[in-house]
Design an enzyme around this catalytic site. Sequence first.
Site, PDB file in Angstrom:
ATOM      1  N   ASP A  18      -7.445   3.173  -7.380  1.00 15.16           N
ATOM      2  CA  ASP A  18      -8.720   3.187  -6.661  1.00 15.16           C
ATOM      3  C   ASP A  18      -9.354   4.564  -6.789  1.00 15.16           C
ATOM      4  O   ASP A  18      -9.155   5.442  -5.953  1.00 15.16           O
ATOM      5  CB  ASP A  18      -8.506   2.825  -5.187  1.00 15.16           C
ATOM      6  CG  ASP A  18      -9.826   2.755  -4.431  1.00 15.16           C
ATOM      7  OD1 ASP A  18     -10.889   2.958  -5.073  1.00 15.16           O
ATOM      8  OD2 ASP A  18      -9.801   2.500  -3.211  1.00 15.16           O
TER       9      ASP A  18
ATOM     10  N   ASN B  72      -7.555 -10.300  -1.339  1.00 16.61           N
ATOM     11  CA  ASN B  72      -6.625  -9.497  -0.540  1.00 16.61           C
ATOM     12  C   ASN B  72      -6.629  -9.921   0.926  1.00 16.61           C
ATOM     13  O   ASN B  72      -7.697  -9.989   1.559  1.00 16.61           O
ATOM     14  CB  ASN B  72      -6.990  -8.016  -0.634  1.00 16.61           C
ATOM     15  CG  ASN B  72      -6.645  -7.411  -1.973  1.00 16.61           C
ATOM     16  OD1 ASN B  72      -6.408  -8.119  -2.954  1.00 16.61           O
ATOM     17  ND2 ASN B  72      -6.604  -6.094  -2.028  1.00 16.61           N
ATOM     18  N   ILE B  73      -5.429 -10.153   1.472  1.00 16.63           N
ATOM     19  CA  ILE B  73      -5.281 -10.600   2.857  1.00 16.63           C
ATOM     20  C   ILE B  73      -4.147  -9.835   3.523  1.00 16.63           C
ATOM     21  O   ILE B  73      -3.015  -9.835   3.027  1.00 16.63           O
ATOM     22  CB  ILE B  73      -4.986 -12.123   2.904  1.00 16.63           C
ATOM     23  CG1 ILE B  73      -6.187 -12.910   2.363  1.00 16.63           C
ATOM     24  CG2 ILE B  73      -4.657 -12.566   4.331  1.00 16.63           C
ATOM     25  CD1 ILE B  73      -5.923 -14.384   2.171  1.00 16.63           C
TER      26      ILE B  73
ATOM     27  N   GLU C 194     -11.619  -0.195  -9.108  1.00 15.76           N
ATOM     28  CA  GLU C 194     -12.646  -0.500  -8.114  1.00 15.76           C
ATOM     29  C   GLU C 194     -13.896   0.298  -8.411  1.00 15.76           C
ATOM     30  O   GLU C 194     -13.833   1.507  -8.676  1.00 15.76           O
ATOM     31  CB  GLU C 194     -12.151  -0.170  -6.699  1.00 15.76           C
ATOM     32  CG  GLU C 194     -13.192  -0.466  -5.619  1.00 15.76           C
ATOM     33  CD  GLU C 194     -12.636  -0.372  -4.201  1.00 15.76           C
ATOM     34  OE1 GLU C 194     -13.373   0.094  -3.319  1.00 15.76           O
ATOM     35  OE2 GLU C 194     -11.483  -0.778  -3.991  1.00 15.76           O
TER      36      GLU C 194
ATOM     37  N   ASP D 253      -1.313  -1.590  -3.964  1.00 17.86           N
ATOM     38  CA  ASP D 253      -2.654  -1.653  -3.383  1.00 17.86           C
ATOM     39  C   ASP D 253      -3.185  -0.239  -3.144  1.00 17.86           C
ATOM     40  O   ASP D 253      -2.526   0.580  -2.510  1.00 17.86           O
ATOM     41  CB  ASP D 253      -2.577  -2.426  -2.055  1.00 17.86           C
ATOM     42  CG  ASP D 253      -3.935  -2.823  -1.519  1.00 17.86           C
ATOM     43  OD1 ASP D 253      -4.885  -2.915  -2.316  1.00 17.86           O
ATOM     44  OD2 ASP D 253      -4.035  -3.050  -0.294  1.00 17.86           O
TER      45      ASP D 253
ATOM     46  N   SER E 157       0.840  -1.194   0.000  1.00 13.17           N
ATOM     47  CA  SER E 157       0.000   0.000   0.000  1.00 13.17           C
ATOM     48  C   SER E 157       0.877   1.246   0.000  1.00 13.17           C
ATOM     49  O   SER E 157       2.109   1.164   0.139  1.00 13.17           O
ATOM     50  CB  SER E 157      -0.893  -0.002   1.238  1.00 13.17           C
ATOM     51  OG  SER E 157      -0.083   0.099   2.406  1.00 13.17           O
TER      52      SER E 157
ATOM     53  N   HIS F 172     -11.588  -7.421  -1.782  1.00 14.97           N
ATOM     54  CA  HIS F 172     -10.746  -6.712  -0.820  1.00 14.97           C
ATOM     55  C   HIS F 172     -11.218  -7.043   0.595  1.00 14.97           C
ATOM     56  O   HIS F 172     -12.316  -7.559   0.805  1.00 14.97           O
ATOM     57  CB  HIS F 172     -10.839  -5.202  -1.063  1.00 14.97           C
ATOM     58  CG  HIS F 172      -9.949  -4.720  -2.160  1.00 14.97           C
ATOM     59  ND1 HIS F 172      -8.887  -3.885  -1.950  1.00 14.97           N
ATOM     60  CD2 HIS F 172      -9.969  -4.983  -3.497  1.00 14.97           C
ATOM     61  CE1 HIS F 172      -8.284  -3.646  -3.096  1.00 14.97           C
ATOM     62  NE2 HIS F 172      -8.935  -4.298  -4.059  1.00 14.97           N
TER      63      HIS F 172
ATOM     64  N   SER G 244      -9.581 -10.966   4.855  1.00 12.04           N
ATOM     65  CA  SER G 244      -9.010 -11.773   5.938  1.00 12.04           C
ATOM     66  C   SER G 244     -10.125 -12.480   6.683  1.00 12.04           C
ATOM     67  O   SER G 244     -11.235 -11.944   6.828  1.00 12.04           O
ATOM     68  CB  SER G 244      -8.210 -10.894   6.904  1.00 12.04           C
ATOM     69  OG  SER G 244      -6.970 -10.522   6.337  1.00 12.04           O
TER      70      SER G 244
END
Length: 354
Positions: A105, A275-276, A142, A83, A50, A232, A235
């Site tokens: 994004d 995404n994790i 996105e 990211d 990121s 996204h 997790s």
Amino acid sequence: MARITLRQLLDHAAEYGYGVPAFNMNNMEQGLAIMEAAEETKSPVILQASRGARAYANDVVLAKLIDALVEIHPDIPVCMHLDHGNNEATCVTAIQYGFTSVMMDGSLKEDGKTPADYAHNSGITKRVVDMAHWGGVSVEGEIGVLGSLESGGGEQEDGHGVEGAISHDQLLTDPEQAVEFVKDTHVDALAVAMGTSHGAYKFSRKPDGAVLAMNVIEEIHRRLPNMHLVMHGSSSVPEDLQEIINKYGGQMKPTWGVPVEEIQRGIKHGVRKINIDTDNRMALTGAIRKVLTENPSEFDPRKYLTPAMAAMRKLCKERFEQFGTAGNAQKIKPLPVAEMAKRYKSGSLDPKFG
């Protein structure tokens, strides 16, 4: 070196019906753990950073670290992905440092906090797509705003995330608008909003269709069967990791993440990138807390970072296996970005509809 673009990797994933975890990384320990798990499972991998990670690690250090990881594991296809890029410059500089894929994004304005309208999103995303594709680099876009359907808002992650309450409609991607967005931008992958959010505190209970709208993904996949979809904030926030953190002095409140079985459901309906970040942070933190609690005199970072990496490696291996990524590394021959640029120019990689 086995560096690969996101587009080539996700095309392969679509052909063979698997998903690819995209693991956020900030430092050497995370990078080593992810790559060791990829090597052990023979999995292609997406490493992503990121804007916050780039600032933390420094672009020069991060670029050299990526080079080292790729050199250590020459048989593992590695996509290095930006990211949540917030403007053209963020994406351009990532490419300059060797990223083979960027996310623009445009669902939020440049501040990373304010929802943007469709014209802003499609316009800036198209500009990044044009620029990146000239160099053979992939682009993720996105449509819709990432956030919780329970709370009506988002959670900040590395300084990125919507602030304040927004409407239910904004938190769910409109399938019709998703088609329009792909036509207007020619993105290689599309992140959609359907109830997932950044951080650990995604759901107050095990999510059902009211707060995790997997039907949105299924409808978008029906309309865009050839588009690679991205989940996204995915997790799973495992309960056992919560327990370890709290047992050794942490104070995590009870929470639910995205169940693995829901991600597997998504993979059957076009989800190719997952995404994790939080899960790996929890694995690292729990292992570190355990060592320092049981050995309060310890001050050698290697003594707590080594078991931390082992815990993270274990989690990454599980995700590679659960998403069907394992065993696919050797089936891919990565193409250089110069070859991808030729394919973009020829039109052979243009979106296909119907």
